[in-house]
Scaffold this active site. Structure first.
Site, mmCIF file in Angstrom:
data_model
loop_
_atom_site.group_PDB
_atom_site.id
_atom_site.type_symbol
_atom_site.label_atom_id
_atom_site.label_comp_id
_atom_site.label_asym_id
_atom_site.label_seq_id
_atom_site.Cartn_x
_atom_site.Cartn_y
_atom_site.Cartn_z
ATOM 1 N N VAL A 11 0.818 -1.211 0.000
ATOM 2 C CA VAL A 11 0.000 0.000 0.000
ATOM 3 C C VAL A 11 0.855 1.265 0.000
ATOM 4 C CG1 VAL A 11 -1.545 1.364 1.474
ATOM 5 C CG2 VAL A 11 -2.086 -0.993 0.950
ATOM 6 N N LYS A 35 14.815 -2.972 2.076
ATOM 7 C CA LYS A 35 13.840 -2.422 1.122
ATOM 8 C C LYS A 35 14.316 -1.069 0.585
ATOM 9 C CE LYS A 35 9.534 -4.609 2.466
ATOM 10 N NZ LYS A 35 8.209 -4.499 3.022
ATOM 11 N N THR A 122 -5.257 -0.115 7.431
ATOM 12 C CA THR A 122 -6.610 -0.484 7.846
ATOM 13 C C THR A 122 -6.626 -0.621 9.365
ATOM 14 O OG1 THR A 122 -6.907 -1.679 5.773
ATOM 15 C CG2 THR A 122 -8.413 -2.239 7.569
ATOM 16 N N ASN A 211 -14.771 -4.719 3.293
ATOM 17 C CA ASN A 211 -14.035 -5.980 3.177
ATOM 18 C C ASN A 211 -14.843 -7.160 3.708
ATOM 19 O OD1 ASN A 211 -11.865 -5.043 1.845
ATOM 20 N ND2 ASN A 211 -10.371 -5.305 3.486
ATOM 21 N N LEU A 253 -18.224 -13.423 -7.079
ATOM 22 C CA LEU A 253 -19.126 -14.582 -7.081
ATOM 23 C C LEU A 253 -18.450 -15.771 -7.758
ATOM 24 C CD1 LEU A 253 -22.806 -13.442 -7.862
ATOM 25 C CD2 LEU A 253 -21.855 -14.250 -5.704
ATOM 26 N N HIS A 254 -17.126 -15.838 -7.669
ATOM 27 C CA HIS A 254 -16.421 -16.975 -8.267
ATOM 28 C C HIS A 254 -16.086 -17.971 -7.166
ATOM 29 C CE1 HIS A 254 -16.126 -14.806 -12.001
ATOM 30 N NE2 HIS A 254 -15.711 -13.741 -11.308
ATOM 31 N N GLY A 256 -14.302 -20.886 -5.229
ATOM 32 C CA GLY A 256 -12.890 -21.271 -5.224
ATOM 33 C C GLY A 256 -12.512 -21.959 -3.934
ATOM 34 N N CYS A 263 -5.648 -9.131 3.411
ATOM 35 C CA CYS A 263 -6.701 -8.282 3.984
ATOM 36 C C CYS A 263 -7.905 -9.037 4.543
ATOM 37 C CB CYS A 263 -7.162 -7.265 2.944
ATOM 38 S SG CYS A 263 -5.889 -6.072 2.532
ATOM 39 N N ARG A 331 0.373 -14.110 1.837
ATOM 40 C CA ARG A 331 -0.255 -14.027 3.158
ATOM 41 C C ARG A 331 -1.619 -14.734 3.182
ATOM 42 N NH1 ARG A 331 0.991 -7.710 4.493
ATOM 43 N NH2 ARG A 331 0.938 -7.603 2.222
HETATM 44 N N1 LIG Z 1 -2.008 -5.204 0.751
HETATM 45 C C1 LIG Z 1 -3.191 -4.766 0.347
HETATM 46 O O1 LIG Z 1 -3.709 -5.163 -0.691
HETATM 47 C C2 LIG Z 1 -3.935 -3.732 1.165
HETATM 48 C C3 LIG Z 1 -5.063 -3.098 0.600
HETATM 49 C C4 LIG Z 1 -5.725 -2.144 1.355
HETATM 50 C C5 LIG Z 1 -5.299 -1.841 2.636
HETATM 51 N N2 LIG Z 1 -4.216 -2.480 3.175
HETATM 52 C C6 LIG Z 1 -3.764 -2.110 4.512
HETATM 53 O O2 LIG Z 1 -2.619 -1.278 4.395
HETATM 54 C C7 LIG Z 1 -1.713 -1.524 5.479
HETATM 55 C C8 LIG Z 1 -0.349 -1.904 4.952
HETATM 56 O O3 LIG Z 1 -0.469 -3.120 4.248
HETATM 57 P P1 LIG Z 1 0.705 -3.675 3.319
HETATM 58 O O4 LIG Z 1 0.186 -4.902 2.677
HETATM 59 O O5 LIG Z 1 1.230 -2.561 2.476
HETATM 60 O O6 LIG Z 1 1.788 -4.039 4.466
HETATM 61 P P2 LIG Z 1 3.284 -4.550 4.320
HETATM 62 O O7 LIG Z 1 3.506 -5.463 5.443
HETATM 63 O O8 LIG Z 1 3.497 -5.029 2.905
HETATM 64 O O9 LIG Z 1 4.174 -3.238 4.497
HETATM 65 C C9 LIG Z 1 4.306 -2.516 5.686
HETATM 66 C C10 LIG Z 1 5.666 -1.820 5.662
HETATM 67 O O10 LIG Z 1 5.742 -0.889 6.748
HETATM 68 C C11 LIG Z 1 7.074 -0.877 7.240
HETATM 69 N N3 LIG Z 1 7.073 -0.268 8.580
HETATM 70 C C12 LIG Z 1 6.483 -0.718 9.713
HETATM 71 N N4 LIG Z 1 6.685 0.130 10.726
HETATM 72 C C13 LIG Z 1 7.398 1.173 10.238
HETATM 73 C C14 LIG Z 1 7.906 2.381 10.790
HETATM 74 N N5 LIG Z 1 7.707 2.712 12.078
HETATM 75 N N6 LIG Z 1 8.623 3.204 10.005
HETATM 76 C C15 LIG Z 1 8.835 2.893 8.713
HETATM 77 N N7 LIG Z 1 8.370 1.766 8.127
HETATM 78 C C16 LIG Z 1 7.649 0.916 8.870
HETATM 79 C C17 LIG Z 1 7.474 -2.335 7.182
HETATM 80 O O11 LIG Z 1 8.884 -2.498 7.212
HETATM 81 C C18 LIG Z 1 6.856 -2.754 5.841
HETATM 82 O O12 LIG Z 1 7.756 -2.591 4.768
HETATM 83 C C19 LIG Z 1 -2.376 -2.610 6.337
HETATM 84 O O13 LIG Z 1 -3.095 -2.013 7.365
HETATM 85 C C20 LIG Z 1 -3.333 -3.275 5.357
HETATM 86 O O14 LIG Z 1 -4.424 -3.863 5.994
HETATM 87 C C21 LIG Z 1 -3.516 -3.418 2.453
#
Ligand SMILES: NC(=O)c1ccc[n+]([C@@H]2O[C@H](COP(=O)([O-])OP(=O)(O)OC[C@H]3O[C@@H](n4cnc5c(N)ncnc54)[C@H](O)[C@@H]3O)[C@@H](O)[C@H]2O)c1
Length: 448
Positions: A11, A35, A122, A211, A253-254, A256, A263, A331
């Site tokens: 995100v 990273k 989230t 969600n 509606l698929h 699986g 998420c 995940r």
């Molecule tokens: N992945 C998705 O499709 C998606 C979609 C919508 C919402 N979200 C929400 O967005 C949020 C992030 O999800 P994601 O999948 O991107 O997570 P992720 O685990 O891929 O990435 C999180 C990143 O934050 C970094 N981080 C943590 N603490 C930190 C800090 N104090 N300073 C700097 N960096 C820090 C971590 O090292 C990591 O790289 C979650 O709450 C998730 O529920 C995710």
């Protein structure tokens, strides 16, 4: 506008890159030095179609940079986004807010001028007020506002979703914060994408409600699929007939092998937990969570049936292990339930996934990795399609059937049909919510 993005995961990185493409100056921060090193070299740590090119374009334009130093990133920023992980907390299923609160405290200590702190992660309803308290405590003199801006992007289509969203939701408490958020999303506003401004709590709740609703829709069709298998109905036809109803719609509606991903599982658990805490048990969401676990277990039974009641000594090829196509994200993928169960029961498991290997290698011990679907099927007793990557949608089924020890196909994404499988020479074919066949039994059958 100068923006800092805390967290460069799926995100944070997509949002940071897209904001810079809007024309904002964006600095992305991550506490994972590996990273940041990769990003500084122009490499993208995740697989997301189109992200590498957009990143390169904006770095070259001087609008996008990366650092491990949070204080440096937020220096002069008008908005700081928190996009860190909110995984399930061990023990009680709630969202773990440790990373969010740590980031909030760090921002408060480092900031020296008015800033809007925007939670993109989230987070359960009430979290943004907690963020405000944490920041006030860490730096009582700081002038700031909090805002909630949940993200709805889908992995695999993240850039398109960010640039052309169904809606943007912004929860604020002050006009000043609303103005900053309006400025950030101006390019989308100008193109008439709906921007919904709400209070903090409603914005937080919208994300979880959306969600949980989508997870419910998937789980509903998965349960109907099980009934279709017993009754001779075809879930694909049923879903089509339902989806043509404008009130229902054909998305999600698929049928699986159960929902997974970064998420739905954690967000449904956290929402259920919030309901319990407030004395409002969310019975539908709780049922969805339980049924989804059953769906995954039912897949194992289905495969066992196709292996004549034992996995021991069988060679099983698995096509696709990521939770969906076009991502490398593993995940809570159904593969993490199904594959270890096969390995643990004595099967020799081979896996082929276009992007899943980097993550999957340490998550799925004891399997053999293949780059090629045909090699994965070679001499196998059963081939299982678990993720519907495009690469697996037009396989030469005849070639595969010829190469297998016992040509049996478990199509857990309903890509093919009984007709396709019979024509290709398979002796058994099963899918989800549709009748399968075993040639040895001499006739089509309903699966249990
Ligand atoms: N992945 C998705 O499709 C998606 C979609 C919508 C919402 N979200 C929400 O967005 C949020 C992030 O999800 P994601 O999948 O991107 O997570 P992720 O685990 O891929 O990435 C999180 C990143 O934050 C970094 N981080 C943590 N603490 C930190 C800090 N104090 N300073 C700097 N960096 C820090 C971590 O090292 C990591 O790289 C979650 O709450 C998730 O529920 C995710």
């Amino acid at each position: 506008m100068k923006i800092a993005m805390i967290g460069t995961g799926y995100v944070g990185l997509v949002s940071g890159v897209c904001f810079s493409d809007f024309g904002h100056d964006v600095v992305c921060v991550d506490k994972d030095p590996r990273k940041i090193e990769m990003l500084e070299r122009g490499e993208v740590p995740i697989f997301e179609p189109g992200l590498d090119a957009l990143l390169e374009k904006n770095v070259e334009a001087g609008r996008l940079s990366f650092t491990g130093d949070l204080a440096q990133a937020i220096d002069g920023a008008e908005a700081v986004f928190i996009a860190v992980g909110t995984p399930t907390r061990r023990g009680d299923g709630h969202a773990d807010l440790t990373y969010v609160m740590a980031a909030a405290e760090e921002i408060a200590r480092a900031a020296s001028q008015y800033v809007v702190v925007v939670t993109k992660s989230t987070v359960p309803v009430g979290t943004n007020r907690q963020v405000k308290q944490v920041m006030k405590k860490a730096n009582p003199a700081l002038d700031f506002d909090v805002a909630s801006n949940p993200e709805f992007l889908r992995e695999g289509a993240a850039i398109e979703d960010f640039m052309k969203p169904d809606r943007v939701v912004v929860g604020v408490q002050t006009e000043r914060a609303a103005d900053v958020m309006a400025e950030i999303y101006r390019p989308l506003y100008l193109r008439e994408f709906p921007i919904l401004t709400t209070d903090l709590e409603s914005a937080e709740m919208i994300k979880y409600a959306a969600n949980a609703f989508l997870a419910t829709k998937i789980t509903f069709i998965n349960e109907i699929a099980a009934l279709c298998e017993r009754t001779g109905a075809d879930v694909k036809q049923v879903a089509q007939g339902m989806g043509l109803d404008g009130r229902i719609g054909n998305k999600f509606l698929h049928a699986g092998p159960g929902y997974g991903g970064s998420c739905f599982p954690k967000d449904t658990r956290a929402l259920a937990r919030t309901g319990q805490e407030h004395g409002v048990p969310l019975q539908i969401t709780e049922a969805v969570i339980a049924v989804n676990e059953d769906v995954k277990r039912r897949m194992i039974d289905k495969l066992l049936d196709m292996c004549d009641g034992t996995f021991n000594g069988k060679t099983i090829g698995i096509l696709g292990v990521t939770f969906k196509p076009n991502t490398d994200d593993m995940r809570e993928a159904p593969a993490l339930t199904i594959v270890p169960s096969l390995v643990g029961s004595g099967a020799k498991v081979r896996v082929c996934d276009p992007q899943g290997r980097r993550e999957g290698e340490h998550l799925l011990p004891g399997v053999q990795w293949h780059d090629d679907a045909y090699k994965c099927a070679n001499n196998a007793d059963l081939l299982v399609i678990l993720t519907e990557w495009n690469e697996f949608r037009a396989l030469d089924l005849k070639r595969i059937a010829r190469k297998m020890a016992t040509p049996r196909l478990a199509d857990l994404r309903n890509i093919y049909s009984v007709k396709d499988a019979k024509r290709a020479g398979f002796e058994a074919y099963e899918s989800i919510g549709r009748s399968g066949f075993i040639a040895a039994a001499g006739e089509d059958r309903k699966t249990a």
